[in-house]
Design a protein around this motif. Sequence first.
Motif, PDB file in Angstrom:
ATOM      1  N   VAL A  13     -12.242 -30.240 -24.214  1.00 16.20           N
ATOM      2  CA  VAL A  13     -12.143 -30.686 -22.827  1.00 16.20           C
ATOM      3  C   VAL A  13     -13.366 -30.198 -22.048  1.00 16.20           C
ATOM      4  CG1 VAL A  13     -10.694 -30.772 -20.781  1.00 16.20           C
ATOM      5  CG2 VAL A  13      -9.627 -30.463 -23.029  1.00 16.20           C
ATOM      6  N   PRO A  14     -14.303 -31.115 -21.733  1.00 15.74           N
ATOM      7  CA  PRO A  14     -15.472 -30.705 -20.957  1.00 15.74           C
ATOM      8  C   PRO A  14     -15.117 -30.486 -19.494  1.00 15.74           C
ATOM      9  CG  PRO A  14     -15.591 -33.053 -21.473  1.00 15.74           C
ATOM     10  CD  PRO A  14     -14.366 -32.510 -22.153  1.00 15.74           C
ATOM     11  N   ASN A  15     -15.739 -29.471 -18.895  1.00 18.94           N
ATOM     12  CA  ASN A  15     -15.628 -29.191 -17.455  1.00 18.94           C
ATOM     13  C   ASN A  15     -14.182 -29.164 -16.970  1.00 18.94           C
ATOM     14  OD1 ASN A  15     -18.237 -31.293 -17.778  1.00 18.94           O
ATOM     15  ND2 ASN A  15     -18.651 -29.259 -16.991  1.00 18.94           N
ATOM     16  N   LEU A  16     -13.326 -28.447 -17.691  1.00 17.48           N
ATOM     17  CA  LEU A  16     -11.899 -28.373 -17.375  1.00 17.48           C
ATOM     18  C   LEU A  16     -11.684 -27.815 -15.973  1.00 17.48           C
ATOM     19  CD1 LEU A  16      -9.022 -28.835 -18.385  1.00 17.48           C
ATOM     20  CD2 LEU A  16      -9.111 -26.599 -19.479  1.00 17.48           C
ATOM     21  N   ILE A  25      -9.043 -26.390 -27.211  1.00 17.87           N
ATOM     22  CA  ILE A  25      -7.631 -26.000 -27.157  1.00 17.87           C
ATOM     23  C   ILE A  25      -6.989 -26.349 -28.485  1.00 17.87           C
ATOM     24  CG2 ILE A  25      -5.413 -26.296 -26.006  1.00 17.87           C
ATOM     25  CD1 ILE A  25      -7.041 -27.210 -23.502  1.00 17.87           C
ATOM     26  N   ILE A  26      -6.428 -25.327 -29.138  1.00 17.69           N
ATOM     27  CA  ILE A  26      -5.635 -25.539 -30.354  1.00 17.69           C
ATOM     28  C   ILE A  26      -4.182 -25.621 -29.905  1.00 17.69           C
ATOM     29  CG2 ILE A  26      -4.945 -24.599 -32.582  1.00 17.69           C
ATOM     30  CD1 ILE A  26      -7.616 -22.948 -32.474  1.00 17.69           C
ATOM     31  N   ASN A  27      -3.583 -26.786 -30.024  1.00 11.83           N
ATOM     32  CA  ASN A  27      -2.207 -27.001 -29.578  1.00 11.83           C
ATOM     33  C   ASN A  27      -1.240 -26.512 -30.651  1.00 11.83           C
ATOM     34  OD1 ASN A  27      -2.238 -28.690 -26.930  1.00 11.83           O
ATOM     35  ND2 ASN A  27      -3.917 -29.448 -28.203  1.00 11.83           N
ATOM     36  N   ILE A  43      -3.929 -22.047 -28.055  1.00 10.44           N
ATOM     37  CA  ILE A  43      -5.021 -21.093 -28.005  1.00 10.44           C
ATOM     38  C   ILE A  43      -6.176 -21.796 -27.309  1.00 10.44           C
ATOM     39  CG2 ILE A  43      -6.650 -19.674 -29.316  1.00 10.44           C
ATOM     40  CD1 ILE A  43      -3.768 -18.807 -29.770  1.00 10.44           C
ATOM     41  N   SER A  44      -6.667 -21.206 -26.231  1.00  9.59           N
ATOM     42  CA  SER A  44      -7.829 -21.743 -25.533  1.00  9.59           C
ATOM     43  C   SER A  44      -9.052 -20.938 -25.951  1.00  9.59           C
ATOM     44  CB  SER A  44      -7.650 -21.657 -24.019  1.00  9.59           C
ATOM     45  OG  SER A  44      -6.612 -22.507 -23.589  1.00  9.59           O
TER      46      SER A  44
END
Length: 117
Positions: A13-16, A25-27, A43-44
């Motif tokens: 995710v760019p520029n969250l 992000i590992i969901n 995990i972010s």
Amino acid sequence: MIKKANELRLENVPNLRGGEGTVRIINIVEDQDNYGTGRLFGISIIPVGGSIGKHQHVGDFETYYILKGKALVNDNGNEQVLEPGDMTMCKDGDWHSIKNIGDCDLEYVAVILYNKQ
């Protein structure tokens, strides 16, 4: 249910929330598997110098548990440096941001649960 590491969905995710860089992000738990209790359990991973911009939580709350690296967290204007083993919670109605100020990737468990009150 069992999922191997290579079966977990990875998001880039760019520029969250207006932040810098691309957050990975590992969901760990997907929406369809959380029984309507929340919208994120993962995990972010924020690269060196990267960040998630200031944002408010409405109808939910978010908890970070730092696993690796060094973070500058802004919790409603209160800035603190967090390191592995530290946590922060942004309650419903509050706002926060996080920035990687270390020399390696910042990794943390992120959980967003709905406020059922």
